[in-house]
Write a protein that holds these residues in place. Structure first.
Motif, PDB file in Angstrom:
ATOM      1  N   TYR A  56       1.149 -16.640 -50.675  1.00 36.55           N
ATOM      2  CA  TYR A  56       1.395 -15.202 -50.783  1.00 36.55           C
ATOM      3  C   TYR A  56       0.173 -14.490 -51.356  1.00 36.55           C
ATOM      4  N   ARG A  57      -0.471 -15.081 -52.342  1.00 34.80           N
ATOM      5  CA  ARG A  57      -1.686 -14.463 -52.896  1.00 34.80           C
ATOM      6  C   ARG A  57      -2.762 -14.330 -51.823  1.00 34.80           C
ATOM      7  N   ARG A  58      -2.916 -15.350 -51.002  1.00 36.05           N
ATOM      8  CA  ARG A  58      -3.892 -15.278 -49.908  1.00 36.05           C
ATOM      9  C   ARG A  58      -3.479 -14.198 -48.904  1.00 36.05           C
ATOM     10  N   PHE A  59      -2.187 -14.144 -48.595  1.00 35.84           N
ATOM     11  CA  PHE A  59      -1.670 -13.112 -47.700  1.00 35.84           C
ATOM     12  C   PHE A  59      -2.011 -11.726 -48.243  1.00 35.84           C
ATOM     13  N   LYS A  60      -1.853 -11.517 -49.555  1.00 33.23           N
ATOM     14  CA  LYS A  60      -2.138 -10.215 -50.163  1.00 33.23           C
ATOM     15  C   LYS A  60      -3.630  -9.894 -50.155  1.00 33.23           C
ATOM     16  N   GLU A  61      -4.486 -10.898 -50.147  1.00 34.99           N
ATOM     17  CA  GLU A  61      -5.922 -10.645 -49.993  1.00 34.99           C
ATOM     18  C   GLU A  61      -6.206 -10.079 -48.603  1.00 34.99           C
ATOM     19  N   ILE A  62      -5.474 -10.560 -47.629  1.00 38.25           N
ATOM     20  CA  ILE A  62      -5.658 -10.140 -46.239  1.00 38.25           C
ATOM     21  C   ILE A  62      -4.940  -8.814 -45.979  1.00 38.25           C
ATOM     22  N   VAL A  63      -3.758  -8.662 -46.564  1.00 36.32           N
ATOM     23  CA  VAL A  63      -2.916  -7.477 -46.368  1.00 36.32           C
ATOM     24  C   VAL A  63      -2.624  -6.852 -47.738  1.00 36.32           C
ATOM     25  N   PRO A  64      -3.590  -6.141 -48.322  1.00 36.66           N
ATOM     26  CA  PRO A  64      -3.380  -5.602 -49.674  1.00 36.66           C
ATOM     27  C   PRO A  64      -2.431  -4.395 -49.743  1.00 36.66           C
ATOM     28  N   ALA A  65      -2.324  -3.628 -48.670  1.00 37.55           N
ATOM     29  CA  ALA A  65      -1.500  -2.413 -48.679  1.00 37.55           C
ATOM     30  C   ALA A  65      -0.016  -2.757 -48.532  1.00 37.55           C
ATOM     31  N   MET A  66       0.799  -2.196 -49.424  1.00 36.61           N
ATOM     32  CA  MET A  66       2.240  -2.459 -49.401  1.00 36.61           C
ATOM     33  C   MET A  66       2.878  -1.980 -48.090  1.00 36.61           C
ATOM     34  N   ALA A  67       2.437  -0.838 -47.575  1.00 37.98           N
ATOM     35  CA  ALA A  67       3.009  -0.319 -46.326  1.00 37.98           C
ATOM     36  C   ALA A  67       2.745  -1.281 -45.168  1.00 37.98           C
ATOM     37  N   GLU A  68       1.528  -1.817 -45.106  1.00 38.19           N
ATOM     38  CA  GLU A  68       1.207  -2.770 -44.047  1.00 38.19           C
ATOM     39  C   GLU A  68       1.993  -4.065 -44.230  1.00 38.19           C
ATOM     40  N   GLU A  69       2.156  -4.499 -45.482  1.00 36.53           N
ATOM     41  CA  GLU A  69       2.955  -5.703 -45.755  1.00 36.53           C
ATOM     42  C   GLU A  69       4.375  -5.514 -45.241  1.00 36.53           C
ATOM     43  N   LYS A  70       4.982  -4.364 -45.551  1.00 35.97           N
ATOM     44  CA  LYS A  70       6.356  -4.099 -45.103  1.00 35.97           C
ATOM     45  C   LYS A  70       6.450  -4.107 -43.584  1.00 35.97           C
ATOM     46  N   THR A  71       5.453  -3.532 -42.916  1.00 33.68           N
ATOM     47  CA  THR A  71       5.441  -3.508 -41.451  1.00 33.68           C
ATOM     48  C   THR A  71       5.366  -4.919 -40.886  1.00 33.68           C
ATOM     49  N   ILE A  72       4.483  -5.729 -41.445  1.00 32.48           N
ATOM     50  CA  ILE A  72       4.321  -7.107 -40.963  1.00 32.48           C
ATOM     51  C   ILE A  72       5.573  -7.926 -41.257  1.00 32.48           C
ATOM     52  N   PHE A  73       6.161  -7.752 -42.445  1.00 28.80           N
ATOM     53  CA  PHE A  73       7.405  -8.455 -42.781  1.00 28.80           C
ATOM     54  C   PHE A  73       8.505  -8.075 -41.789  1.00 28.80           C
ATOM     55  N   ARG A  74       8.595  -6.790 -41.460  1.00 29.05           N
ATOM     56  CA  ARG A  74       9.621  -6.325 -40.524  1.00 29.05           C
ATOM     57  C   ARG A  74       9.399  -6.924 -39.131  1.00 29.05           C
ATOM     58  N   GLU A  75       8.137  -6.966 -38.686  1.00 27.98           N
ATOM     59  CA  GLU A  75       7.827  -7.563 -37.380  1.00 27.98           C
ATOM     60  C   GLU A  75       8.215  -9.043 -37.369  1.00 27.98           C
ATOM     61  N   PHE A  76       7.914  -9.744 -38.458  1.00 24.76           N
ATOM     62  CA  PHE A  76       8.258 -11.167 -38.542  1.00 24.76           C
ATOM     63  C   PHE A  76       9.778 -11.351 -38.523  1.00 24.76           C
ATOM     64  N   GLU A  77      10.496 -10.505 -39.245  1.00 24.01           N
ATOM     65  CA  GLU A  77      11.954 -10.612 -39.258  1.00 24.01           C
ATOM     66  C   GLU A  77      12.542 -10.366 -37.873  1.00 24.01           C
ATOM     67  N   GLU A  78      11.974  -9.400 -37.139  1.00 24.15           N
ATOM     68  CA  GLU A  78      12.484  -9.096 -35.802  1.00 24.15           C
ATOM     69  C   GLU A  78      12.353 -10.276 -34.851  1.00 24.15           C
ATOM     70  N   VAL A  79      11.256 -11.016 -34.950  1.00 26.47           N
ATOM     71  CA  VAL A  79      11.059 -12.134 -34.020  1.00 26.47           C
ATOM     72  C   VAL A  79      11.672 -13.436 -34.512  1.00 26.47           C
ATOM     73  N   SER A  80      11.796 -13.591 -35.832  1.00 23.71           N
ATOM     74  CA  SER A  80      12.254 -14.874 -36.372  1.00 23.71           C
ATOM     75  C   SER A  80      13.660 -14.839 -36.951  1.00 23.71           C
ATOM     76  N   GLY A  81      14.073 -13.678 -37.437  1.00 23.94           N
ATOM     77  CA  GLY A  81      15.350 -13.583 -38.132  1.00 23.94           C
ATOM     78  C   GLY A  81      15.243 -13.894 -39.613  1.00 23.94           C
ATOM     79  N   TYR A  82      14.059 -14.266 -40.093  1.00 22.29           N
ATOM     80  CA  TYR A  82      13.865 -14.595 -41.504  1.00 22.29           C
ATOM     81  C   TYR A  82      13.391 -13.374 -42.284  1.00 22.29           C
ATOM     82  N   VAL A  83      14.022 -13.124 -43.437  1.00 21.90           N
ATOM     83  CA  VAL A  83      13.684 -11.986 -44.283  1.00 21.90           C
ATOM     84  C   VAL A  83      12.682 -12.447 -45.346  1.00 21.90           C
ATOM     85  N   SER A  84      11.447 -12.014 -45.215  1.00 23.08           N
ATOM     86  CA  SER A  84      10.389 -12.418 -46.147  1.00 23.08           C
ATOM     87  C   SER A  84      10.590 -11.824 -47.525  1.00 23.08           C
TER      88      SER A  84
END
Length: 95
Positions: A43-71
């Motif tokens: 997660y720390r490495r992920f935050k280095e790549i995606v530091p903005a909370m808004a972008e994190e939420k967008t990516i989490f939502r995209e992952f949930e849509e395709v996988s069904g897993y809530v990050s």
């Protein structure tokens, strides 16, 4: 899994690999559990790549849509858990 992980075309190959490793740790948390420290480092490495909370939420939502897993719930559990804990998500997988 038969889906594509969310990523940005602006990321380097190494960054894409690291983000995929993070999402694989989220999957593992739901499927069998993952050590808190392992997830925390990914997660720390992920935050280095995606530091903005808004972008994190967008990516989490995209992952949930395709996988069904809530990050978000796994990350919250990780942050609240004591060191040495095993993080295990309740299976709410939709697909």
């Amino acid at each position: 899994m038969e889906y594509s992980y969310p990523f940005s075309t602006d990321w380097s190959t190494e960054e894409i690999v690291d983000v995929i490793a993070f999402f694989q740790a989220i999957e593992k948390a739901y499927e069998s559990g993952v050590q808190r420290e392992d997830l925390m480092s990914k997660y720390r490495r992920f935050k280095e790549i995606v530091p903005a909370m808004a972008e994190e939420k967008t990516i989490f939502r995209e992952f949930e849509e395709v996988s069904g897993y809530v990050s978000y719930s796994i990350i919250k559990q990780m942050k609240d858990a004591p060191a040495g804990s095993k993080i295990k998500g309740e299976s709410k997988k939709r697909k």
